[in-house]
Design a protein around this motif. Structure first.
Motif, PDB file in Angstrom:
ATOM      1  N   SER A  17       0.878  -1.640  -0.070  1.00  0.00           N
ATOM      2  CA  SER A  17       0.141  -0.051   0.577  1.00  0.00           C
ATOM      3  C   SER A  17       1.229   1.212  -0.135  1.00  0.00           C
ATOM      4  CB  SER A  17      -1.311  -0.054   1.499  1.00  0.00           C
ATOM      5  OG  SER A  17      -1.791  -0.816   0.944  1.00  0.00           O
ATOM      6  N   LEU A  18       0.115   2.197  -0.339  1.00  0.00           N
ATOM      7  CA  LEU A  18       0.420   3.510  -0.552  1.00  0.00           C
ATOM      8  C   LEU A  18       0.073   4.535   0.102  1.00  0.00           C
ATOM      9  CD1 LEU A  18       3.917   3.748  -3.540  1.00  0.00           C
ATOM     10  CD2 LEU A  18       3.953   4.287  -0.491  1.00  0.00           C
ATOM     11  N   ARG A  19      -0.130   5.610  -0.022  1.00  0.00           N
ATOM     12  CA  ARG A  19      -0.603   6.655   0.169  1.00  0.00           C
ATOM     13  C   ARG A  19      -0.551   7.983  -0.217  1.00  0.00           C
ATOM     14  NH1 ARG A  19      -6.024   7.669   2.940  1.00  0.00           N
ATOM     15  NH2 ARG A  19      -6.238   9.961   3.510  1.00  0.00           N
ATOM     16  N   LEU A  20      -1.154   8.449  -1.693  1.00  0.00           N
ATOM     17  CA  LEU A  20      -0.514   9.450  -2.073  1.00  0.00           C
ATOM     18  C   LEU A  20      -0.943  10.972  -1.022  1.00  0.00           C
ATOM     19  CD1 LEU A  20      -0.226   8.474  -5.616  1.00  0.00           C
ATOM     20  CD2 LEU A  20       1.834   8.241  -4.004  1.00  0.00           C
ATOM     21  N   SER A  21      -0.498  12.194  -1.331  1.00  0.00           N
ATOM     22  CA  SER A  21      -0.910  13.459  -1.161  1.00  0.00           C
ATOM     23  C   SER A  21      -0.242  14.548  -2.539  1.00  0.00           C
ATOM     24  CB  SER A  21      -0.503  13.478   0.351  1.00  0.00           C
ATOM     25  OG  SER A  21      -0.507  12.850   1.158  1.00  0.00           O
ATOM     26  N   CYS A  22      -1.616  15.080  -1.742  1.00  0.00           N
ATOM     27  CA  CYS A  22      -1.419  16.792  -3.310  1.00  0.00           C
ATOM     28  C   CYS A  22      -1.855  17.600  -2.239  1.00  0.00           C
ATOM     29  CB  CYS A  22      -2.146  16.389  -4.323  1.00  0.00           C
ATOM     30  SG  CYS A  22      -2.142  17.903  -5.279  1.00  0.00           S
ATOM     31  N   ALA A  23      -0.480  19.024  -2.081  1.00  0.00           N
ATOM     32  CA  ALA A  23      -1.132  19.905  -1.492  1.00  0.00           C
ATOM     33  C   ALA A  23      -1.179  20.898  -2.866  1.00  0.00           C
ATOM     34  CB  ALA A  23       0.147  20.240  -0.929  1.00  0.00           C
ATOM     35  N   ALA A  24      -2.967  21.649  -2.429  1.00  0.00           N
ATOM     36  CA  ALA A  24      -2.866  22.814  -3.336  1.00  0.00           C
ATOM     37  C   ALA A  24      -2.421  24.090  -3.350  1.00  0.00           C
ATOM     38  CB  ALA A  24      -4.664  22.382  -3.738  1.00  0.00           C
ATOM     39  N   SER A  25      -2.595  24.724  -3.952  1.00  0.00           N
ATOM     40  CA  SER A  25      -2.674  26.460  -3.960  1.00  0.00           C
ATOM     41  C   SER A  25      -2.417  26.885  -4.579  1.00  0.00           C
ATOM     42  CB  SER A  25      -0.958  26.540  -2.461  1.00  0.00           C
ATOM     43  OG  SER A  25       0.305  26.442  -3.865  1.00  0.00           O
ATOM     44  N   GLY A  26      -2.613  28.953  -4.428  1.00  0.00           N
ATOM     45  CA  GLY A  26      -3.034  29.554  -5.127  1.00  0.00           C
ATOM     46  C   GLY A  26      -4.624  29.247  -6.023  1.00  0.00           C
ATOM     47  N   THR A  28      -8.746  28.025  -4.807  1.00  0.00           N
ATOM     48  CA  THR A  28      -9.628  27.616  -3.401  1.00  0.00           C
ATOM     49  C   THR A  28     -10.044  26.652  -4.446  1.00  0.00           C
ATOM     50  OG1 THR A  28     -10.228  30.332  -3.830  1.00  0.00           O
ATOM     51  CG2 THR A  28     -11.412  28.454  -2.411  1.00  0.00           C
ATOM     52  N   LEU A  29      -9.220  25.531  -3.296  1.00  0.00           N
ATOM     53  CA  LEU A  29      -9.483  23.756  -3.596  1.00  0.00           C
ATOM     54  C   LEU A  29     -11.175  23.830  -3.500  1.00  0.00           C
ATOM     55  CD1 LEU A  29      -8.054  21.511  -4.229  1.00  0.00           C
ATOM     56  CD2 LEU A  29      -7.983  21.096  -1.185  1.00  0.00           C
ATOM     57  N   ARG A  30     -11.710  24.281  -2.355  1.00  0.00           N
ATOM     58  CA  ARG A  30     -13.129  23.401  -2.357  1.00  0.00           C
ATOM     59  C   ARG A  30     -14.137  24.478  -3.175  1.00  0.00           C
ATOM     60  NH1 ARG A  30     -13.090  28.395   1.310  1.00  0.00           N
ATOM     61  NH2 ARG A  30     -14.318  30.145   0.306  1.00  0.00           N
ATOM     62  N   TRP A  53     -16.557  18.858  -5.834  1.00  0.00           N
ATOM     63  CA  TRP A  53     -15.722  19.632  -4.684  1.00  0.00           C
ATOM     64  C   TRP A  53     -16.269  19.746  -3.351  1.00  0.00           C
ATOM     65  CZ3 TRP A  53     -19.210  22.423  -2.064  1.00  0.00           C
ATOM     66  CH2 TRP A  53     -20.172  22.658  -2.211  1.00  0.00           C
ATOM     67  N   ASN A  54     -16.978  19.366  -3.265  1.00  0.00           N
ATOM     68  CA  ASN A  54     -18.015  18.484  -1.604  1.00  0.00           C
ATOM     69  C   ASN A  54     -17.432  17.167  -1.439  1.00  0.00           C
ATOM     70  OD1 ASN A  54     -19.852  17.631  -2.899  1.00  0.00           O
ATOM     71  ND2 ASN A  54     -21.154  18.747  -2.219  1.00  0.00           N
ATOM     72  N   SER A  55     -17.008  16.583  -2.294  1.00  0.00           N
ATOM     73  CA  SER A  55     -16.672  14.843  -1.979  1.00  0.00           C
ATOM     74  C   SER A  55     -18.367  14.533  -2.688  1.00  0.00           C
ATOM     75  CB  SER A  55     -16.332  13.954  -1.142  1.00  0.00           C
ATOM     76  OG  SER A  55     -15.015  15.613  -0.681  1.00  0.00           O
ATOM     77  N   GLY A  56     -19.035  14.324  -3.408  1.00  0.00           N
ATOM     78  CA  GLY A  56     -20.453  14.128  -2.684  1.00  0.00           C
ATOM     79  C   GLY A  56     -20.422  13.399  -4.068  1.00  0.00           C
ATOM     80  N   ARG A  72     -10.490  14.237  -0.065  1.00  0.00           N
ATOM     81  CA  ARG A  72      -9.838  15.441  -0.050  1.00  0.00           C
ATOM     82  C   ARG A  72     -10.372  16.069   1.438  1.00  0.00           C
ATOM     83  NH1 ARG A  72     -12.831  18.356  -4.595  1.00  0.00           N
ATOM     84  NH2 ARG A  72     -12.225  20.105  -4.006  1.00  0.00           N
ATOM     85  N   ASP A  73      -9.931  17.100   1.991  1.00  0.00           N
ATOM     86  CA  ASP A  73     -10.058  17.125   2.770  1.00  0.00           C
ATOM     87  C   ASP A  73      -9.507  19.428   2.099  1.00  0.00           C
ATOM     88  OD1 ASP A  73      -8.949  19.442   5.133  1.00  0.00           O
ATOM     89  OD2 ASP A  73      -8.899  17.902   6.342  1.00  0.00           O
ATOM     90  N   ASN A  74     -11.131  20.129   2.567  1.00  0.00           N
ATOM     91  CA  ASN A  74     -10.826  21.697   1.403  1.00  0.00           C
ATOM     92  C   ASN A  74     -10.371  22.002   2.670  1.00  0.00           C
ATOM     93  OD1 ASN A  74     -12.170  20.409  -1.119  1.00  0.00           O
ATOM     94  ND2 ASN A  74     -14.079  20.704   0.340  1.00  0.00           N
ATOM     95  N   ALA A  75     -10.850  21.931   3.742  1.00  0.00           N
ATOM     96  CA  ALA A  75      -9.822  22.887   4.905  1.00  0.00           C
ATOM     97  C   ALA A  75      -8.110  22.787   5.045  1.00  0.00           C
ATOM     98  CB  ALA A  75     -10.585  23.055   6.138  1.00  0.00           C
ATOM     99  N   LYS A  76      -7.993  21.391   4.363  1.00  0.00           N
ATOM    100  CA  LYS A  76      -6.593  21.590   4.608  1.00  0.00           C
ATOM    101  C   LYS A  76      -5.778  21.861   3.458  1.00  0.00           C
ATOM    102  CE  LYS A  76      -6.322  18.900   8.464  1.00  0.00           C
ATOM    103  NZ  LYS A  76      -5.349  17.248   9.611  1.00  0.00           N
ATOM    104  N   ASN A  77      -6.592  21.867   2.199  1.00  0.00           N
ATOM    105  CA  ASN A  77      -6.033  22.229   0.880  1.00  0.00           C
ATOM    106  C   ASN A  77      -5.312  20.982   0.403  1.00  0.00           C
ATOM    107  OD1 ASN A  77      -6.818  24.649   0.493  1.00  0.00           O
ATOM    108  ND2 ASN A  77      -5.551  25.694   1.043  1.00  0.00           N
TER     109      ASN A  77
END
Lengths: 121, 115
Positions: A17-26, A28-30, A53-56, A72-77
């Motif tokens: 297993s692996l967990r990939l992450s993506c840090a977004a900036s620049g 509004t992710l949400r 956008w809302n994981s729906g 996704r975690d919109n609060a943490k971008n």
């Protein structure tokens, strides 16, 4: 300026297993859907998964369904991809991709540089 | 059979036109689907070029020259990308994509050689 920085790639044994992450900036992710798209070295593009956008609304390619989970975690971008039961044919660069709209159907806008996942014993 | 099929390669001379095809699998009608096109130069990330559904529903991405255009060919059930006035900088891989059955699908890509 949109920036998408992936992390978490590496060498893993088949079945691991692996967990990939993506840090977004620049931006509004949400406000946007996000995707993971992979590209094996020297090969074509393959959409892996997308999340609205809302994981729906969440979708997966048949090749990863039941093994990968996008979140996704919109609060943490941030955007994540949990990859389980990895196989050799999962070996690829995994790109975090900003959607063109809030819907997963809105195609692809900006791409991260990608993180390499290598599945090998 | 893949959902979207593209020829592996295409070659054309500078100043001429290049026509890329993206053929939908039998049973999937190109008519209602938006076809998206991406360009990927060697060592670079994909770049969104345009989408085409109809003459009233199409979009050229910001910064993409107007010599890039899209269309459809209903007779061959295909989306088309046309590049006119080819330049050496157009040499790249070109991918089509489509939203289908709540997933995204890419074609296998066509490598354009400008010689």
């Amino acid at each position: 300026e949109v920036q998408l920085v992936e992390s978490g790639g590496g060498l893993v044994q088949p079945g691991g297993s692996l967990r990939l992450s993506c840090a977004a900036s620049g931006f509004t992710l949400r406000d946007y859907a996000m995707h993971w798209v992979r590209q094996a070295p020297g090969k074509g593009l393959e959409w892996v998964s997308g999340i609205s956008w809302n994981s729906g609304s969440i979708g997966y390619a048949d090749s990863v369904k039941g093994r990968f989970t996008i979140s996704r975690d919109n609060a943490k971008n941030s955007l994540d991809l949990q990859m389980n039961t990895l196989r050799a044919d999962d070996t690829a660069f995994y790109h975090c991709v900003k959607g063109y709209s809030s819907s997963s159907a809105g195609s692809f806008d900006s791409w991260g540089q990608g993180t390499l996942v290598t599945v090998s014993s | 059979q893949p959902v979207l099929t593209q020829p592996t390669s295409l070659s054309a001379s500078p100043g001429t036109s290049a026509r890329f095809t993206c053929t939908l699998r039998s049973g999937i009608d190109v008519g209602p689907h938006r076809i998206y096109w991406y360009q990927q130069k060697t060592g670079s990330l994909p770049r969104y070029l345009l989408r085409y559904n109809s003459d009233s529903d199409n979009q050229l991405a910001s910064g993409v020259p107007s010599r890039f255009s899209g269309s459809k060919d209903a007779s061959s059930n295909a989306g088309l990308l046309l590049i006119s006035g080819l330049q050496s900088e157009d040499e790249a891989d070109y991918y089509c994509a489509m939203w289908y059955s709540t997933t995204w699908v890419f074609g296998g890509g066509t490598k354009l050689t400008v010689l």
